[in-house]
Design a protein around this motif. Structure first.
Motif, PDB file in Angstrom:
ATOM      1  N   VAL A  60       0.856  -1.180   0.000  1.00 24.34           N
ATOM      2  CA  VAL A  60       0.000   0.000   0.000  1.00 24.34           C
ATOM      3  C   VAL A  60       0.898   1.237   0.000  1.00 24.34           C
ATOM      4  N   GLY A  61       0.348   2.340  -0.480  1.00 25.06           N
ATOM      5  CA  GLY A  61       1.107   3.582  -0.546  1.00 25.06           C
ATOM      6  C   GLY A  61       0.500   4.662   0.324  1.00 25.06           C
ATOM      7  N   ARG A  62       1.349   5.551   0.802  1.00 27.57           N
ATOM      8  CA  ARG A  62       0.888   6.702   1.576  1.00 27.57           C
ATOM      9  C   ARG A  62       1.140   8.013   0.837  1.00 27.57           C
ATOM     10  N   ARG A 119       1.569   9.734  -3.388  1.00 28.78           N
ATOM     11  CA  ARG A 119       1.153   9.435  -4.761  1.00 28.78           C
ATOM     12  C   ARG A 119       2.146   8.488  -5.441  1.00 28.78           C
ATOM     13  N   CYS A 129       1.750   5.004  -3.940  1.00 34.63           N
ATOM     14  CA  CYS A 129       0.635   4.252  -4.527  1.00 34.63           C
ATOM     15  C   CYS A 129       1.036   3.648  -5.872  1.00 34.63           C
ATOM     16  N   TYR A 173       3.560  -1.730   4.020  1.00 32.95           N
ATOM     17  CA  TYR A 173       3.903  -0.359   3.660  1.00 32.95           C
ATOM     18  C   TYR A 173       5.286  -0.362   3.020  1.00 32.95           C
ATOM     19  N   GLN A 195       8.095   4.649  -0.530  1.00 35.75           N
ATOM     20  CA  GLN A 195       7.168   5.701  -0.928  1.00 35.75           C
ATOM     21  C   GLN A 195       7.781   6.711  -1.892  1.00 35.75           C
ATOM     22  N   HIS A 218      -4.730   0.530  -7.106  1.00 35.68           N
ATOM     23  CA  HIS A 218      -4.269   1.423  -6.054  1.00 35.68           C
ATOM     24  C   HIS A 218      -4.560   2.889  -6.377  1.00 35.68           C
ATOM     25  N   GLU A 219      -5.448   3.098  -7.323  1.00 37.19           N
ATOM     26  CA  GLU A 219      -5.814   4.462  -7.734  1.00 37.19           C
ATOM     27  C   GLU A 219      -4.562   5.280  -8.024  1.00 37.19           C
ATOM     28  N   ALA A 220      -3.664   4.683  -8.777  1.00 35.69           N
ATOM     29  CA  ALA A 220      -2.380   5.313  -9.061  1.00 35.69           C
ATOM     30  C   ALA A 220      -2.362   5.901 -10.466  1.00 35.69           C
TER      31      ALA A 220
END
Length: 329
Positions: free
Chosen positions: A129-131, A133, A136, A214, A217, A296-298
């Motif tokens: 998962v990303g925190r 942009r 993600c 995680y 990033q 991941h809505e990336a």
């Protein structure tokens, strides 16, 4: 509690960590919230002498004394894991990292898989998962076989495989094959699983063993991570040449292909082939980025950027280790 478990053994959770103040509260809270009986779980942490607030956060969560912290002055996971295995009081051991958040059934599913499959090591999927942009985008690319085609990265099918994410074992396997190899860098998990398989045992992937991870990033941190992965793979191959798989060599060969571009300038046919393959690679980056970006809505362009970072960093790290050791041997 899943009724397919034939007994409820006691379990040692082992965690090698270093400077995990951003994730350790959530990670430990997930362990403390497992649906497995709390009185059957001990939590052991090997801390690489964290310089942030990691230990203070651990202290605030250790209200019932279930968490024990050991020092790991070498600051390397393999050393910490070996200390934890030695210190663990129970026969079943489950590894958790400080930036991994377990599903409530994680321990239950690990014990169930160990008891029902006969595998020496079981593990589940790595669900990044990303925190940020870019985080993600890195997470989205991590679920594509185009980036890392390992079973635990991309599969949803239970199967015996070569390696798994994290791991759960009966401690007897360490008495048989030894602990984690401290000479292979961050490839210590794959190297251990290779020795387990060479000893005639099996490694099992179960998609029911769920957690989130995680990951890196930023592009800078991702580059450093995969550069280290590439170097560590060479260290493993030096000790176990027969452990090599095609997927380990694709990125190093791709780097050699790109470097050959200068040679092709003198040969028009080869130059056109080099350009065609390079263009085809860029197209594939876009195609695979489009396939996974929604998960991941990336942003598709960020995801497309991640693929060459992973491939080039791994490949360059591979050759750096080959050349570096060659000069010092």
């Amino acid at each position: 509690m899943n009724n397919t478990i034939t007994s409820l053994p006691t379990v040692s959770i082992i965690m090698p960590i270093y400077n995990e103040e951003h994730y350790i509260r959530e990670s430990l809270s997930a362990i403390l919230a497992q649906d497995y009986p709390a009185d059957k779980i001990e939590i052991l942490i090997a801390d690489g002498m964290s310089s942030d607030n990691t230990r203070a956060i651990i202290d605030t969560l250790n209200t019932d004394g279930r968490i024990s912290v050991l020092d790991n002055p070498e600051r390397r996971q393999s050393f910490g894991l070996n200390r934890l295995i030695e210190a663990a009081r129970h026969d079943y051991l489950i590894r958790v990292d400080g930036h991994t958040i377990l599903a409530p059934s994680y321990v239950t599913k690990c014990i169930e898989s160990l008891q029902t499959t006969g595998a020496a090591n079981v593990g589940g999927a790595m669900n990044p998962v990303g925190r940020t942009r870019m985080g993600c985008a890195i997470a989205a690319a991590g679920k594509s076989a185009f980036a890392v085609p390992s079973t635990f990265h991309v599969s949803n099918r239970a199967q015996f495989t070569d390696t798994v994410y994290l791991g759960a074992w009966h401690r007897s396997i360490f008495a048989e094959v030894g602990g984690f190899n401290t000479q292979v860098g961050v490839n210590e998990d794959y190297e251990l699983n290779y020795r387990i398989r060479q000893a005639g045992h099996r490694v099992y992937f179960s998609p029911d063993i769920q957690s989130i991870y995680y990951g890196r990033q930023t592009i800078k941190d991702l580059w450093k991570q995969y550069l280290t992965y590439g170097r560590s793979k060479v260290r493993t191959l030096r000790q176990h040449p027969k452990s090599v798989k095609l997927r380990h060599l694709v990125a190093p060969l791709f780097v050699l292909f790109l470097l050959s571009g200068g040679i092709t300038l003198a040969f028009p046919v080869l130059r056109e082939l080099w350009l065609a393959v390079s263009l085809g690679y860029l197209i594939l980056c876009g195609v695979f980025a489009w396939r996974v970006r929604a998960q991941h809505e990336a942003n598709v362009w960020r995801v497309a950027l991640v693929f060459p970072i992973v491939h080039l960093a791994w490949g360059i790290g591979f050759w750096v280790e080959v050349i570096y050791r060659g000069q010092t041997s």
